[in-house]
Design a protein around this motif. Structure first.
Motif, short mmCIF file in Angstrom:
data_model
loop_
_atom_site.label_atom_id
_atom_site.label_comp_id
_atom_site.label_asym_id
_atom_site.label_seq_id
_atom_site.Cartn_x
_atom_site.Cartn_y
_atom_site.Cartn_z
N SER A 160 -8.28 -3.98 6.02
CA SER A 160 -6.92 -4.51 6.20
C SER A 160 -6.93 -6.04 6.22
O SER A 160 -6.07 -6.69 5.61
CB SER A 160 -6.31 -3.98 7.49
OG SER A 160 -6.08 -2.60 7.41
N THR B 266 3.18 -4.97 -0.38
CA THR B 266 3.48 -4.12 0.77
C THR B 266 2.71 -2.80 0.67
O THR B 266 2.10 -2.33 1.65
CB THR B 266 4.99 -3.84 0.86
OG1 THR B 266 5.69 -5.08 1.06
CG2 THR B 266 5.31 -2.89 2.03
N ILE B 267 2.72 -2.20 -0.51
CA ILE B 267 1.99 -0.95 -0.70
C ILE B 267 0.49 -1.18 -0.53
O ILE B 267 -0.22 -0.37 0.06
CB ILE B 267 2.30 -0.35 -2.08
CG1 ILE B 267 3.78 -0.01 -2.20
CG2 ILE B 267 1.45 0.90 -2.33
CD1 ILE B 267 4.21 0.42 -3.60
N GLU B 268 0.00 -2.31 -1.05
CA GLU B 268 -1.42 -2.64 -0.91
C GLU B 268 -1.83 -2.67 0.56
O GLU B 268 -2.87 -2.13 0.95
CB GLU B 268 -1.72 -3.98 -1.57
CG GLU B 268 -3.19 -4.38 -1.48
CD GLU B 268 -3.43 -5.82 -1.88
OE1 GLU B 268 -4.61 -6.18 -2.12
OE2 GLU B 268 -2.47 -6.61 -1.93
N ALA B 269 -1.00 -3.32 1.39
CA ALA B 269 -1.31 -3.39 2.82
C ALA B 269 -1.31 -2.01 3.46
O ALA B 269 -2.08 -1.74 4.39
CB ALA B 269 -0.31 -4.31 3.51
N GLU B 270 -0.47 -1.11 2.96
CA GLU B 270 -0.40 0.25 3.50
C GLU B 270 -1.63 1.07 3.12
O GLU B 270 -2.19 1.80 3.93
CB GLU B 270 0.86 0.95 2.97
CG GLU B 270 2.18 0.38 3.48
CD GLU B 270 3.36 1.02 2.76
OE1 GLU B 270 3.15 1.97 1.96
OE2 GLU B 270 4.50 0.57 2.99
N VAL B 271 -2.04 0.96 1.84
CA VAL B 271 -3.09 1.87 1.36
C VAL B 271 -4.50 1.37 1.68
O VAL B 271 -5.44 2.18 1.72
CB VAL B 271 -2.97 2.13 -0.16
CG1 VAL B 271 -1.62 2.73 -0.49
CG2 VAL B 271 -3.24 0.89 -0.97
N ARG C 161 3.19 5.44 -4.33
CA ARG C 161 2.97 6.08 -3.03
C ARG C 161 2.69 7.58 -3.18
O ARG C 161 1.70 8.07 -2.62
CB ARG C 161 4.15 5.82 -2.10
CG ARG C 161 4.18 4.40 -1.51
CD ARG C 161 5.26 4.30 -0.45
NE ARG C 161 5.26 2.99 0.22
CZ ARG C 161 6.01 1.94 -0.19
NH1 ARG C 161 6.78 2.06 -1.26
NH2 ARG C 161 5.96 0.79 0.47
N GLU D 30 -0.89 9.50 -2.29
CA GLU D 30 -0.93 10.64 -1.35
C GLU D 30 -1.62 11.84 -1.99
O GLU D 30 -2.54 12.43 -1.40
CB GLU D 30 0.50 11.03 -0.94
CG GLU D 30 1.21 10.04 -0.04
CD GLU D 30 0.61 9.99 1.35
OE1 GLU D 30 -0.11 10.94 1.74
OE2 GLU D 30 0.87 9.00 2.06
N ARG E 159 -6.20 3.11 4.50
CA ARG E 159 -6.34 4.53 4.19
C ARG E 159 -7.47 4.76 3.19
O ARG E 159 -8.19 5.76 3.27
CB ARG E 159 -5.02 5.07 3.64
CG ARG E 159 -3.87 5.02 4.65
CD ARG E 159 -2.70 5.83 4.20
NE ARG E 159 -3.06 7.23 4.03
CZ ARG E 159 -2.26 8.13 3.44
NH1 ARG E 159 -1.08 7.77 2.97
NH2 ARG E 159 -2.65 9.38 3.32
#
Length: 693
Positions: free
Chosen positions: A171, A95-100, A34, A38, A103
């Motif tokens: 997404s 979970t991180i994949e779905a977040e990034v 993460r 960023e 973005r």
């Protein structure tokens, strides 16, 4: 504003100190991703802003070179992260994949919708002089085209809408891919009693027991691969088990398991992609994809598929007649079903050509196939050597690292082989890079091949099917494309070519698995070292002509299904999940490939190539590339051969390397093809190969 700096303790903060920049996987922990994302996103945005606002006169160096040099930190983290996503994912990684994912889509839009950078690219191209290298001219023109295809000429309001669409599409693609993996896990078939595994080899039974133990289950577990056909279905004599596994494969994503239901995602993606295509000025998403590929138009794609489908379907149904006779010899009243096809195709093939596929496996041990087959052929053609580096650590247990050298000892790059299935690894086989070769950045390539072979019990050999041997040669063809890159700019390195061209060099590399000299080198009994008997080899060659109707039809069904979804306008896309299967059935019927006995290689609900992204409206690429492939195989065997070597010589290899493999996308790929062949491709060699003339 996010910080562009990253604490030095984070392994992504600086380039890896390992040879060739191989990521230090041992140092990477989930908590590093993460903050690295960023900082990487912020750092590249700052670099883009510096380019856009540079007050100095526009030059290639301060515009194109600066763009190509930007994003080093983000590249480092993405290379490692998405390797784990595909090959060793955990719930936290997903979970991180779905977040990034959204973005990253927004980050991409920040470049491609920046009028200031687009203007600089156009001006840089306008200011070139006669001394400018051809690659620089090509890459500048390519950037201009990519900006325009990405929507740079849209109004401000349309650009905002485009950003929203891109984020939603990305997404959904991530969600689809994750649900496909979950669907494979959910559909795994548990078998409590070994008696149900009739007909399977001892090695296969052992691997199924291992699969169950890996998931803390008793008995045996048949895990599923990505395509519709499952290997066990072609091996077991238990017809009930065959039907059970085949049905489980077909039902993935259809709602039987709510957590892996993909139907609504299929509809949403088809609609959003169609909406985006129209916003960008294209008739539909397939039109958008074709115009950015070597095909040029959907008419060209449709025409080729339509030319092949009727003959392929006729061949498949002729094969079905043979299989029905074989089935009814066992059960006079039985009707041939899709789950019978592989078993009886093997039987007919065996009877007709006296060939037993299982008898071949002891001669196809994984390590020998790699070192004495895949790597050996590359050495004969290109002079390269691969030396294992056990001191270099991969990203998961079983990943092997090899150093690649030229014939004169010059270091070329690294090759990582990841050949076994594991929990959290997606199905199928693929190649990707951890680092692209680039003269501008001074990088040498670091390349990965993935297969998903069931791991044998400890102490047992890994014995392959012939299909798995071909896959190993195929994926190494992609690796060679990346390893041999000799370009300045990383964005055009290696396999960064149009989707309908990228499979071509890898398909050509499959030919060497069949070469007598190469086969004699790797096809040896894993216990005795005995060479594959000549009559078995002859039977294998003869038997490969059988079943082409099935293989071609199941592929074409998937390719035409992909086109059917992506040649819709937004208004034509069905609206409820229950309509997905009906649309699929109607599309296959219209295409002339609606054969119950030959289901598509991928149904819509687990068609990760197209709904997971990457091959959307582009699954036709495999057959499109095969036109080039078949024509090139003829070149090796006829024009490039020295005596009776069938083209397996350094002169032929060097010619193929210089004209094609080294070029990446630093020029028009079809110009590279014409450089090799002296003309455009012709389809007749492919039609002969597939028995469609």
């Amino acid at each position: 504003m996010p910080s562009t700096s990253l604490p030095a303790a984070n392994p992504f903060a600086a380039p890896s100190p390992l040879p060739y920049g191989l990521p230090d996987f041992a140092a990477v922990r989930v908590e590093h991703f993460r903050p690295a994302f960023e900082a990487g996103l912020a750092q590249q945005r700052a670099e883009w802003e510096a380019i856009a606002s540079n007050p100095e006169p526009v030059t290639v160096a301060n515009t194109l070179d600066a763009l190509e040099s930007s994003g080093a930190l983000l590249d480092r983290v993405q290379a490692v992260f998405f390797t784990l996503v595909s090959s060793a994912a955990t719930d936290e990684i997903r979970t991180i994949e779905a977040e990034v994912a959204p973005r990253l889509a927004d980050h991409s839009d920040a470049l491609w919708l920046d009028d200031r950078i687009y203007t600089r690219i156009v001006e840089a191209a306008r200011n070139l002089d006669e001394s400018t290298p051809a690659e620089t001219r090509w890459v500048l023109d390519r950037y201009r085209t990519l900006f325009e295809r990405a929507g740079i000429t849209l109004s401000a309001a349309d650009k905002a809408h485009l950003r929203e669409l891109n984020g939603r599409i990305t997404s959904l693609e991530t969600q689809f891919s994750q649900r496909v993996v979950a669907g494979m896990e959910a559909a795994a078939v548990h078998v409590p009693d070994v008696g149900e595994l009739a007909g399977l080899s001892a090695g296969t039974v052992s691997s199924l027991r291992e699969a169950a133990q890996d998931r803390d289950r008793e008995g045996y577990l048949i895990t599923l691969g990505l395509p519709t056909p499952q290997p066990v279905v072609g091996q077991t004599t238990n017809r009930t088990l065959r039907e059970r596994v085949h049905t489980a494969s077909l039902s993935r994503g259809t709602g039987l398991d709510s957590a892996s239901d993909t139907r609504q995602i299929v509809l949403d993606l088809a609609r959003l992609r169609a909406e985006r295509a129209q916003l960008l000025g294209y008739a539909h998403h397939a039109d958008y994809v074709a115009q950015g590929a070597t095909a040029g138009t959907t008419d060209a794609v449709n025409g080729m598929l339509a030319r092949l489908a009727p003959a392929a379907a006729r061949n498949a149904m002729r094969e079905a007649e043979d299989l029905t006779i074989a089935l009814q010899a066992d059960s006079p009243d039985a009707q041939l079903a899709a789950w019978d096809w592989a078993v009886y195709a093997d039987r007919v093939r065996g009877q007709r050509y006296a060939f037993d596929e299982e008898a071949l496996r002891p001669y196809l041990e994984l390590d020998r196939v790699l070192t004495d087959g895949v790597f050996y052929a590359a050495g004969q053609l290109y002079g390269i050597t691969l030396t294992e580096r056990p001191d270099l650590i991969g990203y998961a247990d079983g990943v092997r690292v090899f150093e690649v050298h030229e014939a004169d000892g010059t270091a070329l790059g690294l090759f990582l082989g990841d050949y076994y299935a594991r929990e959290g690894k997606r199905g199928g086989a693929w190649m990707h890079t951890l680092l692209d070769a680039s003269e501008l950045l001074g990088h040498r390539p670091v390349v990965v091949n993935n297969l998903t072979i069931n791991r044998p019990a400890p102490g047992e050999p890994t014995l392959l099917t012939w299909d798995e041997v071909i896959t190993a040669f195929h994926e190494f063809g992609h690796a060679l494309h990346a390893l041999f890159t000799a370009v300045r700019y990383p964005s055009v390195a290696g396999t960064s070519v149009p989707r309908d061209f990228v499979e071509y060099p890898s398909q050509v590399n499959e030919m060497w698995a069949w070469h007598p000299q190469v086969l004699a080198h790797f096809a040896r009994h894993h216990l005795t070292g005995e060479a594959l008997p000549v009559d078995t080899l002859d039977q294998l060659r003869a038997s490969q002509a059988y079943g082409v109707g099935f293989d071609t039809t199941e592929y074409l069904a998937a390719a035409m299904l992909d086109q059917a979804w992506h040649q819709l306008t937004p208004e034509q896309v069905p609206t409820t999940p229950g309509e997905v299967e009906a649309f699929e059935a109607a599309a296959l019927q219209k295409a002339g490939v609606a054969l119950d006995l030959v289901p598509p290689r991928y149904r819509s609900t687990y068609f990760n190539h197209t709904f997971g992204g990457g091959y959307d409206a582009g699954y036709y690429s495999y057959i499109w590339s095969q036109v080039l492939d078949a024509d090139t195989v003829d070149w090796f065997r006829d024009e490039a051969a020295e005596g009776t070597d069938g083209g397996l010589n350094r002169t032929a290899g060097q010619r193929f390397r210089e004209a094609l493999l080294s070029r990446g996308h630093a020029r028009d790929p079809l110009a590279s093809y014409r450089d090799l062949r002296g003309r455009d491709s012709v389809i007749e060699p492919l039609l002969r190969r597939k028995g469609l003339l």
